[in-house]
Design a protein around this motif. Structure first.
Motif, PDB file in Angstrom:
ATOM      1  N   ARG A 180       1.447  11.036 -22.559  1.00 41.58           N
ATOM      2  CA  ARG A 180       2.176  10.953 -21.288  1.00 41.58           C
ATOM      3  C   ARG A 180       1.880   9.623 -20.596  1.00 41.58           C
ATOM      4  N   GLU A 181       0.635   9.172 -20.658  1.00 35.09           N
ATOM      5  CA  GLU A 181       0.272   7.873 -20.092  1.00 35.09           C
ATOM      6  C   GLU A 181       1.096   6.762 -20.755  1.00 35.09           C
ATOM      7  N   TYR A 182       1.246   6.874 -22.065  1.00 33.83           N
ATOM      8  CA  TYR A 182       2.028   5.879 -22.800  1.00 33.83           C
ATOM      9  C   TYR A 182       3.487   5.897 -22.346  1.00 33.83           C
ATOM     10  N   GLU A 183       4.042   7.091 -22.145  1.00 32.47           N
ATOM     11  CA  GLU A 183       5.421   7.185 -21.668  1.00 32.47           C
ATOM     12  C   GLU A 183       5.573   6.475 -20.327  1.00 32.47           C
ATOM     13  N   TRP A 184       4.598   6.660 -19.442  1.00 32.43           N
ATOM     14  CA  TRP A 184       4.648   6.007 -18.136  1.00 32.43           C
ATOM     15  C   TRP A 184       4.547   4.492 -18.263  1.00 32.43           C
ATOM     16  N   THR A 185       3.597   4.018 -19.031  1.00 36.87           N
ATOM     17  CA  THR A 185       3.314   2.579 -19.052  1.00 36.87           C
ATOM     18  C   THR A 185       4.188   1.796 -20.012  1.00 36.87           C
ATOM     19  N   SER A 190       2.620  18.290 -15.966  1.00 37.83           N
ATOM     20  CA  SER A 190       3.099  18.322 -17.349  1.00 37.83           C
ATOM     21  C   SER A 190       1.996  18.582 -18.366  1.00 37.83           C
ATOM     22  N   VAL A 191       0.758  18.205 -18.054  1.00 42.36           N
ATOM     23  CA  VAL A 191      -0.327  18.328 -19.024  1.00 42.36           C
ATOM     24  C   VAL A 191      -1.344  19.393 -18.634  1.00 42.36           C
ATOM     25  N   HIS A 192      -1.812  19.374 -17.396  1.00 40.97           N
ATOM     26  CA  HIS A 192      -2.985  20.181 -17.032  1.00 40.97           C
ATOM     27  C   HIS A 192      -2.663  21.583 -16.526  1.00 40.97           C
ATOM     28  N   SER A 209       0.678   6.094  -7.344  1.00 39.72           N
ATOM     29  CA  SER A 209      -0.491   6.882  -7.727  1.00 39.72           C
ATOM     30  C   SER A 209      -0.222   8.375  -7.588  1.00 39.72           C
ATOM     31  N   ASN A 210       0.346   8.777  -6.477  1.00 36.88           N
ATOM     32  CA  ASN A 210       0.648  10.200  -6.261  1.00 36.88           C
ATOM     33  C   ASN A 210       1.671  10.723  -7.261  1.00 36.88           C
ATOM     34  N   THR A 211       2.685   9.912  -7.557  1.00 35.97           N
ATOM     35  CA  THR A 211       3.738  10.342  -8.489  1.00 35.97           C
ATOM     36  C   THR A 211       3.184  10.540  -9.895  1.00 35.97           C
ATOM     37  N   LEU A 239       0.810  -1.216   0.000  1.00 34.35           N
ATOM     38  CA  LEU A 239       0.000   0.000   0.000  1.00 34.35           C
ATOM     39  C   LEU A 239       0.846   1.270   0.000  1.00 34.35           C
ATOM     40  N   LEU A 240       2.002   1.268   0.637  1.00 34.32           N
ATOM     41  CA  LEU A 240       2.902   2.422   0.525  1.00 34.32           C
ATOM     42  C   LEU A 240       3.334   2.614  -0.926  1.00 34.32           C
ATOM     43  N   THR A 241       3.661   1.509  -1.593  1.00 32.88           N
ATOM     44  CA  THR A 241       4.115   1.577  -2.983  1.00 32.88           C
ATOM     45  C   THR A 241       2.981   1.994  -3.911  1.00 32.88           C
ATOM     46  N   LEU A 242       1.799   1.441  -3.705  1.00 34.74           N
ATOM     47  CA  LEU A 242       0.632   1.804  -4.516  1.00 34.74           C
ATOM     48  C   LEU A 242       0.315   3.285  -4.367  1.00 34.74           C
ATOM     49  N   ASN A 243       0.318   3.766  -3.141  1.00 31.34           N
ATOM     50  CA  ASN A 243       0.034   5.180  -2.878  1.00 31.34           C
ATOM     51  C   ASN A 243       1.105   6.066  -3.492  1.00 31.34           C
ATOM     52  N   ARG A 244       2.359   5.683  -3.356  1.00 26.21           N
ATOM     53  CA  ARG A 244       3.452   6.465  -3.920  1.00 26.21           C
ATOM     54  C   ARG A 244       3.365   6.519  -5.444  1.00 26.21           C
TER      55      ARG A 244
END
Length: 174
Positions: free
Chosen positions: A138-143, A51-53, A41-43, A34-39
């Motif tokens: 940007r989503e593509y860059e992440w995934t 970068s976008v909005h 998601s926040n990142t 859960l620490l990793t999931l939260n980190r």
């Protein structure tokens, strides 16, 4: 290790060790997940917003409301709150700003005099096509660091985590 030398991963390791050895907690892997999931998601959320909005004068919350209205609308404010994970009050306040900016329209609900239908204006639709093009890149860059199979597994695991939350008393907006 001194606190100034810690990074996220060494902190997680320190936390797990101390929680087990000093306090007797048994579920270190649950804490790490859960620490990793939260980190993560926040990142990702911060990066998309920064970068976008924000360069377009929008917030992450504003994007979420416009996004669900764009793809699922017109919809009642209550449903928009459910789909965005925001409170109804947050949707109502955000909608006022987006209406004033000419991106969102509010009309009386069909079956309840108190309900409001939200829909995108022409300007709102044009903005969402443009903004989502940038966000999707940007989503593509992440995934892209994950294979397609890994992406599908990650989605499957997150879905499993979320859909099985009814095993205990989960608090949430929806």
């Amino acid at each position: 290790m001194a606190a100034g030398e810690l990074d996220f991963w060494s902190f997680v390791e320190l936390a797990n060790r101390r929680l087990a050895e000093e306090y007797g907690f048994r579920h270190q892997l649950a804490t790490e997940v859960l620490l990793t999931l939260n980190r993560a998601s926040n990142t990702v959320t911060y990066d998309l917003e920064a970068s976008v909005h924000r360069p377009r004068g929008r917030s992450w919350s504003g994007f979420r409301l416009l996004f669900v209205t764009w793809l699922a609308g017109p919809l009642e404010a209550k449903k928009a709150a459910e789909l965005t994970g925001m409170s109804r009050a947050a949707v109502s306040n955000l909608a006022k700003t987006l209406v004033a900016d000419g991106l969102l329209a509010r009309t009386p609900g069909e079956h309840d005099g108190r309900s409001v239908l939200l829909s995108l204006t022409g300007d709102g639709r044009r903005e969402m096509v443009e903004v989502f093009r940038a966000q999707n890149e940007r989503e593509y860059e992440w995934t892209n660091v994950l294979t397609e199979a890994e992406q599908r597994i990650l989605v499957m695991l997150l879905d499993k985590l979320i859909t099985n939350r009814h095993q205990f008393d989960v608090r949430g907006r929806n």
